[in-house]
Write an enzyme that holds these catalytic residues in place. Structure first.
Site, PDB file in Angstrom:
ATOM      1  N   GLY A 172     -19.928  24.455 -35.721  1.00  0.00           N
ATOM      2  CA  GLY A 172     -20.019  23.812 -34.419  1.00  0.00           C
ATOM      3  C   GLY A 172     -20.947  24.571 -33.495  1.00  0.00           C
ATOM      4  O   GLY A 172     -21.222  25.751 -33.694  1.00  0.00           O
ATOM      5  N   TYR A 173     -21.403  23.868 -32.482  1.00  0.00           N
ATOM      6  CA  TYR A 173     -22.385  24.428 -31.557  1.00  0.00           C
ATOM      7  C   TYR A 173     -21.809  24.557 -30.162  1.00  0.00           C
ATOM      8  O   TYR A 173     -21.225  23.618 -29.627  1.00  0.00           O
ATOM      9  CB  TYR A 173     -23.649  23.561 -31.563  1.00  0.00           C
ATOM     10  CG  TYR A 173     -24.364  23.710 -32.879  1.00  0.00           C
ATOM     11  CD1 TYR A 173     -25.337  24.673 -33.043  1.00  0.00           C
ATOM     12  CD2 TYR A 173     -23.989  22.944 -33.982  1.00  0.00           C
ATOM     13  CE1 TYR A 173     -25.952  24.864 -34.263  1.00  0.00           C
ATOM     14  CE2 TYR A 173     -24.600  23.128 -35.210  1.00  0.00           C
ATOM     15  CZ  TYR A 173     -25.573  24.088 -35.344  1.00  0.00           C
ATOM     16  OH  TYR A 173     -26.165  24.284 -36.562  1.00  0.00           O
ATOM     17  N   LEU A 174     -22.002  25.748 -29.573  1.00  0.00           N
ATOM     18  CA  LEU A 174     -21.605  26.000 -28.193  1.00  0.00           C
ATOM     19  C   LEU A 174     -22.770  25.694 -27.254  1.00  0.00           C
ATOM     20  O   LEU A 174     -22.558  25.297 -26.121  1.00  0.00           O
ATOM     21  CB  LEU A 174     -21.155  27.452 -28.015  1.00  0.00           C
ATOM     22  CG  LEU A 174     -20.112  27.970 -29.011  1.00  0.00           C
ATOM     23  CD1 LEU A 174     -19.752  29.408 -28.711  1.00  0.00           C
ATOM     24  CD2 LEU A 174     -18.883  27.085 -29.027  1.00  0.00           C
TER      25      LEU A 174
ATOM     26  N   ILE B 144     -19.408  21.753 -28.665  1.00  0.00           N
ATOM     27  CA  ILE B 144     -19.813  20.473 -28.079  1.00  0.00           C
ATOM     28  C   ILE B 144     -20.237  19.483 -29.155  1.00  0.00           C
ATOM     29  O   ILE B 144     -20.358  18.286 -28.896  1.00  0.00           O
ATOM     30  CB  ILE B 144     -20.944  20.657 -27.043  1.00  0.00           C
ATOM     31  CG1 ILE B 144     -22.147  21.378 -27.659  1.00  0.00           C
ATOM     32  CG2 ILE B 144     -20.432  21.420 -25.823  1.00  0.00           C
ATOM     33  CD1 ILE B 144     -23.361  21.476 -26.746  1.00  0.00           C
TER      34      ILE B 144
END
Length: 155
Positions: free
Chosen positions: A30-32, A83
């Site tokens: 996942g990407y912050l 996100i």
């Protein structure tokens, strides 16, 4: 300064299916942050967590800082701060003394297979396995961060 030099390729599915593969490793990623200039990613495997910060790609090269973090913290970061997210199975295949990482994407990216090879320099020579086809290094739609928001199923 930490840097990654990586080239990406698509695969010939019928050739790839004939390859003897080791057990793949499942990644939840996942990407912050998914800014065009930088990404901050959390990756969770069955045994390890990672926090990775990557800069903008210039050719096949970009800054990369990769830190192992506790498994529980990786899961918490993904669950509470990511996100966007994707899942994939990664296979590591050695071919002519080079390690190829082949990602078989899952979920909304199912059907996409991408092979990556990390190099010491952009000019480094290497041999292509028979199952590798078109190079897609630098094609933004194949960036993992973009696949989380513009998945393969929608192309």
């Amino acid at each position: 300064m930490a840097q990654e030099i990586e080239r990406k390729f698509l695969l010939n599915l019928s050739q790839w299916q004939q390859v003897e593969k080791p057990k793949g490793e499942h990644f939840r990623q996942g990407y912050l942050v998914t800014d065009p200039q930088k990404t901050i990613r959390v990756r969770l495997t069955d045994t390890t967590g990672y926090l990775t910060i990557k800069g903008i790609s210039i050719g096949a090269t970009r800054l990369e800082y990769d830190y192992e973090i506790p498994l529980t913290e990786a899961k918490e970061l993904l669950d509470n701060f990511a996100i966007s997210e994707l899942s994939k199975i990664r296979y590591k295949i050695t071919y002519h003394n080079k390690v190829w990482e082949v990602d078989e994407f899952l979920g909304a990216n199912e059907g996409l297979l991408v092979a990556e090879i990390e190099l010491q320099s952009e000019e480094e020579a290497f041999d292509l396995p028979a199952w590798v086809t078109k190079e897609v290094t630098g094609e933004e739609k194949y960036y993992n961060s973009n696949l989380t928001t513009h998945p393969y199923k929608n192309w």
